[in-house]
Design a protein around this motif. Sequence first.
Motif, short mmCIF file in Angstrom:
data_model
loop_
_atom_site.label_atom_id
_atom_site.label_comp_id
_atom_site.label_asym_id
_atom_site.label_seq_id
_atom_site.Cartn_x
_atom_site.Cartn_y
_atom_site.Cartn_z
N SER A 5 -18.90 -48.81 -13.28
CA SER A 5 -19.27 -47.74 -12.35
C SER A 5 -18.15 -47.49 -11.36
CB SER A 5 -20.56 -48.09 -11.62
OG SER A 5 -20.38 -49.25 -10.82
N THR A 6 -18.19 -46.31 -10.76
CA THR A 6 -17.22 -45.91 -9.75
C THR A 6 -17.97 -45.36 -8.55
OG1 THR A 6 -15.66 -45.30 -11.50
CG2 THR A 6 -15.25 -44.40 -9.30
N THR A 7 -17.68 -45.88 -7.36
CA THR A 7 -18.27 -45.36 -6.13
C THR A 7 -17.26 -44.44 -5.46
OG1 THR A 7 -19.64 -47.31 -5.83
CG2 THR A 7 -19.24 -45.96 -3.87
N GLY A 16 -23.47 -39.63 1.84
CA GLY A 16 -22.38 -40.52 2.19
C GLY A 16 -21.50 -40.91 1.02
N SER A 17 -22.14 -41.21 -0.12
CA SER A 17 -21.37 -41.61 -1.30
C SER A 17 -22.22 -41.45 -2.55
CB SER A 17 -20.89 -43.06 -1.19
OG SER A 17 -21.99 -43.95 -1.28
N VAL A 18 -21.53 -41.44 -3.68
CA VAL A 18 -22.20 -41.45 -4.97
C VAL A 18 -21.53 -42.52 -5.82
CG1 VAL A 18 -22.93 -39.03 -4.93
CG2 VAL A 18 -20.71 -39.62 -5.93
N THR A 19 -22.32 -43.11 -6.70
CA THR A 19 -21.81 -44.07 -7.67
C THR A 19 -22.23 -43.58 -9.04
OG1 THR A 19 -22.02 -45.88 -6.09
CG2 THR A 19 -21.83 -46.48 -8.42
N TYR A 20 -21.28 -43.47 -9.95
CA TYR A 20 -21.57 -43.00 -11.30
C TYR A 20 -21.26 -44.13 -12.27
CZ TYR A 20 -21.96 -39.91 -15.31
OH TYR A 20 -22.35 -39.32 -16.50
N ALA A 21 -22.23 -44.47 -13.10
CA ALA A 21 -22.06 -45.55 -14.07
C ALA A 21 -21.85 -45.00 -15.48
CB ALA A 21 -23.28 -46.46 -14.04
N SER A 22 -21.27 -45.81 -16.33
CA SER A 22 -20.98 -45.39 -17.70
C SER A 22 -22.24 -45.09 -18.52
CB SER A 22 -20.13 -46.45 -18.41
OG SER A 22 -20.84 -47.68 -18.45
N ASP A 23 -23.41 -45.51 -18.04
CA ASP A 23 -24.66 -45.19 -18.74
C ASP A 23 -25.28 -43.88 -18.24
OD1 ASP A 23 -25.57 -45.98 -16.25
OD2 ASP A 23 -27.11 -47.33 -17.02
N ALA A 24 -24.48 -43.05 -17.54
CA ALA A 24 -24.89 -41.74 -17.02
C ALA A 24 -25.92 -41.84 -15.90
CB ALA A 24 -25.38 -40.83 -18.14
N THR A 25 -25.86 -42.94 -15.15
CA THR A 25 -26.71 -43.10 -13.97
C THR A 25 -25.90 -42.71 -12.74
OG1 THR A 25 -27.94 -44.89 -15.00
CG2 THR A 25 -28.03 -44.75 -12.60
N TYR A 38 -30.45 -41.48 -10.17
CA TYR A 38 -30.74 -40.38 -11.11
C TYR A 38 -30.26 -40.80 -12.49
CZ TYR A 38 -31.80 -37.56 -7.08
OH TYR A 38 -32.39 -37.09 -5.94
N PHE A 39 -31.08 -40.53 -13.50
CA PHE A 39 -30.79 -40.97 -14.86
C PHE A 39 -30.37 -39.80 -15.74
CE2 PHE A 39 -33.98 -43.68 -12.90
CZ PHE A 39 -33.38 -44.92 -13.00
N THR A 40 -29.60 -40.10 -16.77
CA THR A 40 -29.12 -39.15 -17.78
C THR A 40 -28.36 -37.96 -17.17
OG1 THR A 40 -31.20 -37.87 -17.92
CG2 THR A 40 -30.97 -39.78 -19.40
N VAL A 41 -27.53 -38.24 -16.19
CA VAL A 41 -26.74 -37.19 -15.53
C VAL A 41 -25.41 -37.06 -16.27
CG1 VAL A 41 -25.63 -36.47 -13.38
CG2 VAL A 41 -27.80 -37.74 -13.31
N PRO A 42 -25.15 -35.90 -16.87
CA PRO A 42 -23.87 -35.72 -17.57
C PRO A 42 -22.68 -35.81 -16.62
CG PRO A 42 -25.41 -33.95 -18.11
CD PRO A 42 -26.01 -34.73 -16.96
N ARG A 43 -21.58 -36.31 -17.12
CA ARG A 43 -20.37 -36.42 -16.31
C ARG A 43 -19.94 -35.05 -15.76
NH1 ARG A 43 -17.46 -40.45 -15.19
NH2 ARG A 43 -15.38 -40.25 -14.40
N SER A 44 -20.21 -33.98 -16.50
CA SER A 44 -19.84 -32.64 -16.05
C SER A 44 -20.59 -32.27 -14.76
CB SER A 44 -20.13 -31.60 -17.13
OG SER A 44 -21.51 -31.59 -17.47
N ILE A 45 -21.79 -32.76 -14.58
CA ILE A 45 -22.54 -32.52 -13.34
C ILE A 45 -21.88 -33.26 -12.18
CG2 ILE A 45 -24.74 -32.97 -12.16
CD1 ILE A 45 -24.94 -30.60 -14.02
#
Length: 79
Positions: A5-7, A16-25, A38-45
Amino acid sequence: MRHASTTILVDSSWIGSVTYASDATLIVRFRSGTVYRYFTVPRSILEGFLTAPSKGAYFTHRIRNAFPHTQVVEPPPRF
């Protein structure tokens, strides 16, 4: 299993921040201290969010009610 994941700190008065994980969370941390996952969020979003002139407006219109989500209740700090 842990996912990479990346914060990212966000320039927003509301978020304040977002963290995106490789499982699209996508984890959204609001400045108020509230956290949602949030689940199943495409990287494009995520990419659209990061380049949006108003992060709050993009979140409201493209993420908030568009994906399954749950509030994360974090335990209080221990001293």
